[in-house]
Write an enzyme that holds these catalytic residues in place. Sequence first.
Site, PDB file in Angstrom:
ATOM      1  N   ASP A  63     -76.337 -53.158   2.328  1.00 56.91           N
ATOM      2  CA  ASP A  63     -77.027 -52.507   1.052  1.00 56.91           C
ATOM      3  C   ASP A  63     -76.602 -53.265  -0.089  1.00 56.91           C
ATOM      4  O   ASP A  63     -75.395 -53.597  -0.466  1.00 56.91           O
ATOM      5  CB  ASP A  63     -76.466 -51.197   0.986  1.00 56.91           C
ATOM      6  CG  ASP A  63     -77.324 -50.149   0.128  1.00 56.91           C
ATOM      7  OD1 ASP A  63     -77.609 -50.931  -0.821  1.00 56.91           O
ATOM      8  OD2 ASP A  63     -77.365 -48.878   0.379  1.00 56.91           O
ATOM      9  N   ASP A 122     -85.547 -58.591  -6.314  1.00 57.75           N
ATOM     10  CA  ASP A 122     -86.859 -57.830  -6.157  1.00 57.75           C
ATOM     11  C   ASP A 122     -86.816 -56.459  -5.525  1.00 57.75           C
ATOM     12  O   ASP A 122     -86.764 -56.296  -4.372  1.00 57.75           O
ATOM     13  CB  ASP A 122     -87.753 -58.969  -5.132  1.00 57.75           C
ATOM     14  CG  ASP A 122     -89.247 -58.651  -5.160  1.00 57.75           C
ATOM     15  OD1 ASP A 122     -89.964 -58.441  -6.098  1.00 57.75           O
ATOM     16  OD2 ASP A 122     -89.678 -58.298  -4.226  1.00 57.75           O
ATOM     17  N   PRO A 166     -89.395 -59.483   3.604  1.00 58.35           N
ATOM     18  CA  PRO A 166     -89.221 -60.511   5.011  1.00 58.35           C
ATOM     19  C   PRO A 166     -88.829 -61.884   4.805  1.00 58.35           C
ATOM     20  O   PRO A 166     -88.795 -62.823   5.760  1.00 58.35           O
ATOM     21  CB  PRO A 166     -90.756 -60.215   5.539  1.00 58.35           C
ATOM     22  CG  PRO A 166     -91.578 -60.356   4.194  1.00 58.35           C
ATOM     23  CD  PRO A 166     -90.886 -59.621   3.337  1.00 58.35           C
ATOM     24  N   GLY A 167     -88.499 -62.211   3.537  1.00 57.49           N
ATOM     25  CA  GLY A 167     -87.848 -63.563   3.398  1.00 57.49           C
ATOM     26  C   GLY A 167     -88.701 -64.578   2.897  1.00 57.49           C
ATOM     27  O   GLY A 167     -88.300 -65.809   2.807  1.00 57.49           O
ATOM     28  N   SER A 168     -90.018 -64.312   2.429  1.00 58.40           N
ATOM     29  CA  SER A 168     -90.818 -65.197   1.701  1.00 58.40           C
ATOM     30  C   SER A 168     -90.283 -65.650   0.409  1.00 58.40           C
ATOM     31  O   SER A 168     -90.435 -66.865  -0.082  1.00 58.40           O
ATOM     32  CB  SER A 168     -92.389 -64.694   1.544  1.00 58.40           C
ATOM     33  OG  SER A 168     -92.253 -63.372   0.682  1.00 58.40           O
ATOM     34  N   LYS A 169     -89.462 -64.902  -0.458  1.00 61.37           N
ATOM     35  CA  LYS A 169     -89.022 -65.396  -1.422  1.00 61.37           C
ATOM     36  C   LYS A 169     -87.576 -66.046  -1.413  1.00 61.37           C
ATOM     37  O   LYS A 169     -87.370 -67.160  -2.112  1.00 61.37           O
ATOM     38  CB  LYS A 169     -88.561 -64.124  -2.365  1.00 61.37           C
ATOM     39  CG  LYS A 169     -89.848 -63.499  -3.345  1.00 61.37           C
ATOM     40  CD  LYS A 169     -89.545 -62.451  -4.185  1.00 61.37           C
ATOM     41  CE  LYS A 169     -89.757 -61.087  -3.478  1.00 61.37           C
ATOM     42  NZ  LYS A 169     -91.041 -60.655  -2.843  1.00 61.37           N
ATOM     43  N   CYS A 220     -93.100 -54.787  -7.644  1.00 58.23           N
ATOM     44  CA  CYS A 220     -94.519 -54.853  -7.265  1.00 58.23           C
ATOM     45  C   CYS A 220     -95.271 -53.461  -7.640  1.00 58.23           C
ATOM     46  O   CYS A 220     -96.174 -53.193  -7.007  1.00 58.23           O
ATOM     47  CB  CYS A 220     -94.934 -55.469  -6.132  1.00 58.23           C
ATOM     48  SG  CYS A 220     -94.456 -54.189  -4.694  1.00 58.23           S
TER      49      CYS A 220
END
Length: 432
Positions: free
Chosen positions: A299, A316, A251-254, A369
């Site tokens: 993609d 990620d 969702p954009g946190s990185k 993860c």
Amino acid sequence: MNIKQRIIVLLSEVEQGKFSNIALNEYFKENTLSPKERGFITEVFYGVIRNKIFLDYVINQKVKEIKKEWQRQLFRISIYQMTFMNSDTKGVIWEATELTKKKFSVPVGRFINGVLRNYDREKDEILEKLKNEKAYDILYSYPKWFCEKIFEEYGENTEKVLISLKKIPYMAVRVNTLKYSCEEFENLLKEKDINIIKKVDTVYYLDSGIVIYFDEFKNGKIIAQDAASYLSVKNLNPKENDIILDSCAAPGSKSVLIAEFMKNKGEILSLDIYPHKIKLIEENSKKMGIDIIRAVKLDARKIKEQGKKFHKILVDAPCSGYGVIRKKPEALYNKNFENVEELSNLQYEILESVSNNLIVGGELVYSTCTITKEENTLNVKKFLENHKNFQSIKVEIPENVLGEYDEVGGFLIDYREEIVDNFYIARLVKIS
């Protein structure tokens, strides 16, 4: 509505496919509850999901058939309390009986009462038998194939791994250094009487999740983020004026963390394949005060066709998520080893594609993860064997984050780390 009836509704939503964290967050937003009520609902709700296989094993031992899903959920809640919480057993049985009488009838209430009293008498014997037989799949609630996979990779440490993955997680938030400081945040925590369990650079693990309701969270001074994902970005070593690709960004946190390291100077291209997730990236960027991120629906396997070059690339990758079972326990029950193999192939395709867009001398971080070798070490090893123009660089990990380096210099935050998410990070450089 009785608090256990509320939990039954939430559990039913998860059974129907809703993510546990979304179900619970939505419920808390829509209902005014005391901190004590929130705490109880959270513990029982996640506790039942974490221990679902064990709970159903007990129920199936004691009951031939359950016609109403409501009754099964009440059994799960009650048996969870009786087994894993410091609850008054007689009180648990009485409350379950009374709830059932009101919901159905007195005879059905007596049936519930009898089953729970029977379990109470035999509980210690059941637990001891499972331990003696090393029936870890039932005892710790894992699919049998998963236990076999963990044994294959961890051997004598299998039980430690299984216990570790079911530990209750702490709330993790990161300070947005473009808007706020660690000193200011720590002063706020003292003022609110919230304790710091662990600190990794600008990431804090706290003994309360109430921070997500603070203005500081709403206006982007702090963001929910685990130290594991923070370390994947830190190892990318973003610099001011870099051109960087975040290939699987939602969702954009990185992405916003990359921008913080760059002091909001340069260019970040953030990709995802879903339009609604592109919107999430844009919302997160705006909230955090970032304006160098361009979110694009694409993609990552097709980025090589675009021809654009980057100084650094973060992969990620989509993964099985077995490193974050603590936060999403239901993820265990709808996957199998075939999913791991499929994901491993997808991850490799992404890695191979984006590598074409990295400049010579540029760096790439690959992270997941999850904890399976197929998705981690073996993927990186295969890539290095097929791309001699890349070399691995040893990942840098703080001393207070536990795990192990692998043969390619990657690092797996594993079962030894009881607070930070289990996570794999590998770092590569393009040499020619």
